[in-house]
Design an enzyme around this catalytic site. Structure first.
Site, PDB file in Angstrom:
ATOM      1  N   LYS A 123       0.851  -1.185   0.000  1.00 43.94           N
ATOM      2  CA  LYS A 123       0.000   0.000   0.000  1.00 43.94           C
ATOM      3  C   LYS A 123       0.889   1.239   0.000  1.00 43.94           C
ATOM      4  O   LYS A 123       1.698   1.438   0.903  1.00 43.94           O
ATOM      5  CB  LYS A 123      -0.911   0.002   1.225  1.00 43.94           C
ATOM      6  N   LYS A 166      -2.243  -1.460  -3.620  1.00 42.68           N
ATOM      7  CA  LYS A 166      -3.097  -0.281  -3.546  1.00 42.68           C
ATOM      8  C   LYS A 166      -2.241   0.970  -3.650  1.00 42.68           C
ATOM      9  O   LYS A 166      -1.230   1.063  -2.949  1.00 42.68           O
ATOM     10  CB  LYS A 166      -3.861  -0.296  -2.209  1.00 42.68           C
TER      11      LYS A 166
END
Length: 334
Positions: free
Chosen positions: A201, A255
């Protein structure tokens, strides 16, 4: 890579001539089964709240969230992911609302499982919806502390599992949290609960509308660069994926999504595990805004964006487009 025969014996356009031929040789498929629908939950009954920075996305009260889950299931969506819009009065420095068995996320989980037993419920394991300072971990003297945050995240994850969550989604990026959560689940006899780790992420500018949707943007102090990945670091992202798998993650996520498709491909090639991406709020908002201004064909851009995830190696994608895309897929969109 070269053609098996030179032109004109080789004419790749032959296989593009008709819809049937294109479908026959298509290398990747997109189905409703591949879509996870992120949903924002708010307090009240029969209540909805628009998210201004995400046209078409609304917050729903628990009862309407359960109804929406039923509709999504009928459209072929099999997994829904919950994000709470927590009242500011419940946001504290110790984030205690995160492990309240009766908080918004846990109430919504129970309501969905009662209404649609076949729907898989995924939850977000991060402290930002409950943190007075808007961070994914506990803040002490301006520092996001790791180990104390992990202890809180374990309590939060266990409350979600007890509420009936099928998939826990630790999105906080604290070191060691996957192993701690997995150990707690095993010790509690909940070994069947799945973990989809937000393993890679990145500290991204594409999260802004999401923070509006959860109400954390106004609370956030500083930025998240001390725990989310540097956007230029691919090898570090791979190390984080390897670590989380070693600690007991069943699935991993990259992400944001489209700006990081290279990471999706590298993760899938390196680890050959179930790999997902999150088409985040900023990605969604850009497509919606461009379509709203007539600059692109919104429907085609939406579907093309989702295809890019499958082509890159994703087993599935979290996307706010899920209900709309699922309806188009069922209608035979090409």
């Amino acid at each position: 890579m070269t053609d098996h025969a030179p032109f004109p014996r080789s004419r790749p356009r032959r296989l593009r001539r008709t819809p049937a031929l294109r479908a026959l040789v298509r290398e990747a498929r997109l189905s409703a089964d591949d879509l996870i629908w992120p949903v924002f939950v708010c307090d009240g009954e029969g209540a909805t709240m628009e998210v201004a920075s995400m046209p078409g996305v609304i917050r729903r009260s628990v009862d309407l969230t359960a109804e929406a889950a039923e509709e999504a299931f009928q459209a072929g969506i099999r997994t829904i992911c919950l994000f709470p819009y927590t009242d500011a009065a419940l946001k504290t420095d110790d984030c205690a609302e995160a492990w309240n068995s009766d908080n918004l996320s846990n109430r919504a989980t129970r309501a969905i499982k009662a209404a649609v037993p076949g729907m898989s419920v995924m939850t977000d394991v991060a402290l930002d919806p409950y943190n007075a300072q808007g961070h994914d971990g506990i803040v002490r003297n301006g520092v996001i502390v790791n180990d104390e945050s992990v202890e809180a995240l374990v309590r939060m994850a266990m409350a979600q599992a007890e509420a009936g969550a099928d998939i826990l989604g630790p999105s906080d990026m604290m070191d060691g949290r996957i192993g701690a959560i997995r150990t707690a689940l095993e010790e509690a006899g909940m070994q069947d609960v799945t973990i989809m780790s937000y393993a890679a992420k990145y500290a991204s500018a594409f999260y802004g509308p999401f923070r509006d949707a959860t109400g954390s943007s106004g609370a956030l102090t500083g930025d998240k660069k001390t725990y989310q990945l540097d956007p230029l670091n691919a090898e570090e992202g791979l190390r984080c994926v390897a670590r989380d798998l070693a600690e007991g993650a069943d699935m991993v996520m990259v992400k944001p999504g489209m700006p990081y498709l290279d990471m999706v491909r590298r993760v899938k090639d390196a680890f050959a595990v179930p790999t997902f991406a999150y088409q985040v709020s900023g990605e969604y908002a850009m497509i919606r805004a461009a379509a709203g201004n007539g600059w692109i064909d919104g429907e085609r851009a939406m579907m093309e964006s989702l295809m890019s995830f499958r082509r890159a190696g994703c087993d599935g994608v979290l996307t706010y487009f899920a209900p709309e895309a699922a309806r188009l897929i069922r209608a035979g969109w090409e």
